[in-house]
Design a protein around this motif. Sequence first.
Motif, short mmCIF file in Angstrom:
data_model
loop_
_atom_site.label_atom_id
_atom_site.label_comp_id
_atom_site.label_asym_id
_atom_site.label_seq_id
_atom_site.Cartn_x
_atom_site.Cartn_y
_atom_site.Cartn_z
N ARG A 1 10.10 0.72 -8.02
CA ARG A 1 11.59 0.66 -8.08
C ARG A 1 12.04 1.74 -6.88
NH1 ARG A 1 14.70 4.39 -11.04
NH2 ARG A 1 13.33 5.84 -12.40
N PHE A 2 11.17 2.81 -6.85
CA PHE A 2 11.72 3.69 -5.48
C PHE A 2 11.11 3.11 -3.96
CE2 PHE A 2 12.22 8.28 -6.59
CZ PHE A 2 12.74 8.02 -7.79
N ARG A 3 10.26 1.99 -4.25
CA ARG A 3 10.01 1.31 -2.63
C ARG A 3 10.18 -0.08 -2.80
NH1 ARG A 3 5.98 3.85 0.39
NH2 ARG A 3 6.71 2.20 1.67
N GLU B 1 0.66 -1.11 0.02
CA GLU B 1 -0.29 0.06 -0.07
C GLU B 1 1.02 1.29 -0.05
OE1 GLU B 1 -3.26 -0.53 -0.52
OE2 GLU B 1 -3.47 1.69 -0.74
N VAL B 2 0.88 1.87 -1.26
CA VAL B 2 1.73 3.23 -1.16
C VAL B 2 0.80 4.25 -1.21
CG1 VAL B 2 3.56 4.60 -2.57
CG2 VAL B 2 3.61 1.71 -2.51
N ASP B 3 0.83 5.21 -0.33
CA ASP B 3 -0.02 6.39 -0.43
C ASP B 3 0.00 7.11 -1.85
OD1 ASP B 3 -1.66 8.43 1.17
OD2 ASP B 3 0.18 9.66 0.32
N SER B 4 -1.25 7.58 -2.09
CA SER B 4 -1.40 8.15 -3.60
C SER B 4 -0.61 9.33 -3.57
CB SER B 4 -2.81 8.20 -3.84
OG SER B 4 -3.39 9.13 -3.23
N GLU B 5 -0.44 10.30 -2.53
CA GLU B 5 0.12 11.32 -2.54
C GLU B 5 1.65 11.31 -2.97
OE1 GLU B 5 -0.75 14.31 -3.39
OE2 GLU B 5 -2.66 13.46 -3.43
N GLU B 6 2.12 10.09 -2.24
CA GLU B 6 3.59 9.73 -2.49
C GLU B 6 3.99 9.33 -3.84
OE1 GLU B 6 5.16 6.62 0.19
OE2 GLU B 6 6.82 6.63 -0.86
N GLN B 7 2.75 8.43 -4.43
CA GLN B 7 2.99 8.07 -5.95
C GLN B 7 3.15 9.26 -6.86
OE1 GLN B 7 0.64 4.68 -7.23
NE2 GLN B 7 0.16 4.03 -5.09
N HIS B 8 2.24 10.09 -6.57
CA HIS B 8 2.20 11.34 -7.44
C HIS B 8 3.56 12.23 -7.11
CE1 HIS B 8 -1.80 10.48 -9.08
NE2 HIS B 8 -2.49 10.78 -7.65
#
Lengths: 331, 762
Positions: free
Chosen positions: B467-469, B423-430
């Motif tokens: 790849r970032f996480r 679960e990656v926060d959508s703000e972090e994804q953006h």
Amino acid sequence: MDPQALENDALAAVATAASTDEIERVRVEYLGRKSELKLALREVRDRETGTALNALRERLEGAIDGREAELARAELDRQLTEDVVDVTLPGEEFQLGTLHPTTLTRRIIEDAFLGLGYEVIDDREVETVHYNFDQLAFAPTHPSRSHRDTFFVDDERLLRTETSPSQIHVMEAKQPPIYMVSLGRVYRRDEITATRFPIFHQFEGLAVDRSLTLADLKGTLLHVMRALFGEQRQVRFRTHFFPFTEPSMEPDVSCPICDMRGCRTCKFTGWIELGGSGMVDPEVLTNVGIEPEEWTGFAFGCGIERSAQLRHGISEIRPFWENDLRTLRQF
Amino acid sequence: MRVPLSWLRDYVAVGMPLDELASRLDVSTAVVAAVEHRGVPDLDGNLALFRIGKVLEAGKHPDADRLQLCVVDVGEAEPYQIVCGAWNFGVGATVAVALPGAELPGGLVLERRTLRGKESAGMILSERELQLGEDHLGIIVLDDGEAGTPLADVLPIHDVVLDLEITGNRPDLLSVYGVAREVAALFRLDLEPPPGMDPAREGDETVKVTVEDWEGCPRYVGRLFRDVRIGPSPAWLRARLNAAGMRPISNVVDVTNYVMLGLGNPLHAFDYETLADGEIVVRRARADERTLRTLDGVERALDPSDLMIADAKRAVAFAGIMGGEETEISDTTTHVLLEAANFEPTGLWRTSERLRLPTEGSNRWVKGVDPYLAEHAAALATELIVKLTGGHWVGHTDARAQLPERPVVRFRPERASAFIGLEVDSEEQHDILARLGNERRDGEYLVPSWRARDLWREVDLIEEIARFRLADVPFTLPVRREMMGRLSRFQRLRRQVEDALVALGCSEVYTPSLVESDSADDALRLQEPISVELAVMRTALLPSLVDAARQNADAGNERIALFEIARVYLPRRDELPEERVRVAGILEGGFLHTKGVVEALLRVLHVDANWMRSEHPLLHPGKAARIEAGVVGELHPTQLDGVWGAFELDLDTLFARVPERIVYEDVLTYPAVLQDIAVAVREEVEVGALVDTAREAAGPLLREAKVFDVYRGEQVGEGRKSVALHLSFQSSERTLTDEEAAEARGRIVEALVDRFDAALRA
Ligand SMILES: [Zn+2]
């Protein structure tokens, strides 16, 4: 005849008999056809005397049988103590063969995947450009398409460069869910060196199902790596690129030789690079008629010789192909 | 891609520990193959001992003809006297000096010392001594600089080079600026704008560029420079090229290479006066154009599919791959035509493949270069050429087709989380996508031009998040459905064969499927084998096993017994070959020994075989047999010294004869009646035929018939032999009477007499 005296004499003789021969002589003397007791029994006329003498005979027989068994056992024991073998002499030799380390490792891999519910696939090695590259979404300019990197038979036919074409064959033949591992020979146009041979074996797992995740790939790979290299192993991933997976990752396994303390095999990093992995590229799924919005998949592969090298501490590739019995008989 | 940190720092403020930088790149971006420390050791105070010096006095050493005695201002109260072996500078030169106590690359520590009676306090340095390059010519002469300035301020005398293995999908990382962009995104740092600013143009000459093939060349920026002075590049530029792994050549060529390494767009420079009519034409090679001598001095053949740079008359360069010798920059060049173009990957790849000529440039083109990059590359190159060569920029052309639009990609953060299993926060994804240069538009992203070939689907953007996480993704197992795992029948039986042969004393080998030659004339042959020994796809395993046995015998190994299970490749005209899996073996001992091993293998599999006399080129002509699945025999004596047996069997054929299941028979309740017979027959009668005839004559009551003795001698007579058989009669339903057994035995004898003129002996 005095039965009492006779009995006393006989029992004394039984007690002093020191060998089975002697006890046999005692038997003849006291119970033989010409013995005093047998002669007396022949003479008996009354029932009472008969009963008494027969009882005496039975007592003497019992005593003699008992003593004889004792003596026979003692003589056997004596004889066996002298019958000695040098137990450190080699046994009679039966020639046993050995399985090649590549096969030993192949079976461990197969069994690990079987335990996870995968099918084992052994597919063809001469392939078409279509199956080896096009269907696997290799870009037209991918270096593996080069005649420098790949063995071609003609412009259309080549020796497969990875086991992945077999995944295409399986996916074309049936709809998901698919859980398979393919194992077999692959070919790269590498010069022969201490660590490279242009022919080697690869295993490659593929899963296609509803809602498979990257985390599922990591967990599955961890399971297989532990089956191969021990329950203590850890796995980490690094971003990479392969045409047929997106995202693609290179898995590293914690060094089984030094247990991460650092050694020459892991170049003192504690980690060993081991093959490739990733989520099946949607283009590959589309190519075989599987809807990528509905199904996702993951795949990962690795060299079998390379795995065997790590398992057995073989630093070069040469021993796998030179087939010297001095090497093979170690396995 | 070799990335010197000193260069990287021009574009992004790299302040984190080196380990952290390397491991983050390693996990999220590209394998860090090496972290290389170059130059002067960065130990406490050491760098401060390397300074800019001004030469105050310089003259011949009074007692040594080849030495120069210099007095150098190094920013201290008193100048230093230094003896030097080079003569490429004089009074007033700005030089690089190491003071006494300085530790040079390689560990040498400078001391004050006396050379031919004169004290020398330090060293005037060459590129080589600083590990900046390989130049032997002399010491470094700097353009200017104040005496006493730390040398490290103007030259990367201590540097770290990251050696990155850039994957084929990331041509944007084949440049220092591209790596800087990635580092800025990974570590949330600010990125400097791309380097290069057009200076004022000093003329308006026409640069004639005609692109005839827009598909192969969607863009061609041509720029003309006049009165260029060709010479060596300054030390800083040479140092950067060297650190990045390219050899400096001359200022103009070095600039083209510097821009390629810095920004990722390969450039080419022509000697303008060698171009007929000063014209550039981008076109395919003409049929009548045979060869071009490239600047490496090799005469190379042209193919009509090759994209060429031509002048008004002839082809002058393989576009994007290598320039021609006649038009290359030389020491006497004065006018330069600079090419900053964009070439399409596929065609260029074919030419590069055909020429067997991968170059630094072609390596970037075949992976795809951002077509919008050409103007930045041209600007940086122009700025540097004007600055370094004193040349005048007098002409400019930008010939371009419609350049591709940047992709717009739908993106759902919840799909990314589900796909990754984290679960990656959508703000972090953006945020991650924005840092990588993607522009958000509602539920979509506009991808940056430098990633346009790699990011065009949702899954490609998901990869950026993953790849970032990557390290945070958990280890889970799939929630399983409707599948089960088991070995196929073939795989199960194959393991049985392997195990049986091991138990029978054979060791498993793996021999190459490629051989030097094969008995089949039409066996598949590789177009470009790496050696004559590995050239043909084998159609049989036995020759390889003979080789393996020979090598073992030569090594002095004893009791050799080998087997292999592998594929053979039976040619079928233009189709793919028929691949069959076979088992083959070779072992010391005669025919009957090997037959015994094969029979034991057949017993393990519960296969009955029909043994027939046969022929095989590798086998003894009198001791070769065939069964349904293949051949068994004694090796032809020309193959190996000594007596050897060999077999090769087809596994599918063999396994087709393996019963699906073993059916139990009661052999205990009703006893067998055992009888032996011996018959004399002519020598040439095969015992196999006697057994077959016995079985046929006796019918199902004959449970077993086994040859236990073959005798030749006077009593039997010349040309005849006596064969003794154990017969076992049995029924699983009742006890046989002696009469029944005797009657069956009688039928056997009668048949043998009848068919083979046998004489009953017992
Ligand atoms: Zn290690």
